[in-house]
Scaffold this active site. Structure first.
Site, PDB file in Angstrom:
ATOM      1  CG  HIS A 265     -22.031   9.658  -0.230  1.00  0.00           C
ATOM      2  ND1 HIS A 265     -20.704   9.823   0.439  1.00  0.00           N
ATOM      3  CD2 HIS A 265     -22.214  10.754   0.052  1.00  0.00           C
ATOM      4  CE1 HIS A 265     -20.837  10.716   0.849  1.00  0.00           C
ATOM      5  NE2 HIS A 265     -21.344  11.653   0.886  1.00  0.00           N
TER       6      HIS A 265
ATOM      7  CG  HIS B 127     -21.416  18.227  -4.921  1.00  0.00           C
ATOM      8  ND1 HIS B 127     -22.078  18.408  -4.305  1.00  0.00           N
ATOM      9  CD2 HIS B 127     -20.354  17.270  -3.987  1.00  0.00           C
ATOM     10  CE1 HIS B 127     -21.930  18.997  -2.934  1.00  0.00           C
ATOM     11  NE2 HIS B 127     -20.899  18.016  -2.464  1.00  0.00           N
TER      12      HIS B 127
END
Length: 185
Positions: free
Chosen positions: A36, A119
């Site tokens: 995620h 990220h």
């Protein structure tokens, strides 16, 4: 409950992320279902604060955005604690993060100010990369440093509960909200 707001990784981006994990033979890979992009880490929150957050997010037309992979990066300084795939910080992603932070504040949840570096965490190294693993880490990172992808649309924002165990975190999606608006990078 310990929780965070995140975007699920679009299906088309999963294979290149798993390939990066397979290239590095050190650390603990994040399970495919746990990949995620965190927009806001909320920490421990009581149920009433999460209900307020749900109400705030439910009343918003959340920005649509795309995710495009952009290289790999280590986090944690000299003793790397995790390896992540970078995500292009496009305007729509930054706008969505701004919306989520507004909803968090409206719910009365206080967060520390922090720099947002989008990220997707791929590999964790516990208390840090061991010196004996550094050469294999550096060689693996060199092979995947050019990681890149086309922009892929994110579909929903998720509130995720996280329970830490000795084998890693167990995630549970507590709520979802659809994304709308322009889906261009």
């Amino acid at each position: 409950m310990r929780c965070f707001l995140a975007l699920a990784v679009p299906d088309a981006l999963v294979p290149p992320l798993l390939a990066v994990q397979e290239t590095l033979s050190v650390g603990r890979a994040i399970p495919k279902d746990n990949l995620h992009l965190t927009l806001a880490f909320l920490g421990e929150q009581p149920d009433d604060a999460l209900a307020e957050l749900d109400a705030a997010l439910s009343g918003m037309a959340l920005c649509g955005c795309t995710l495009a992979l952009q290289g790999v990066q280590g986090f944690g300084g000299r003793r790397v604690r995790l390896l992540a795939a970078g995500v292009a910080p496009v305007a729509q992603l930054l706008a969505l993060r701004g919306q989520t932070l507004s909803a968090v504040r409206a719910a009365g949840i206080l967060l520390p100010r922090e720099r947002f570096r989008p990220h997707i965490t791929l590999i964790r190294f516990g208390s840090g990369l061991r010196a004996g693993d550094r050469d294999r880490f550096d060689a693996g990172v060199a092979r995947v440093a050019g990681l890149a992808s086309r922009p892929e649309p994110a579909r929903e924002l998720r509130l995720v509960g996280s329970r830490l165990t000795p084998d890693g975190a167990i995630y549970e999606t507590l709520a979802t909200w659809p994304l709308s608006g322009a889906l261009t990078g």
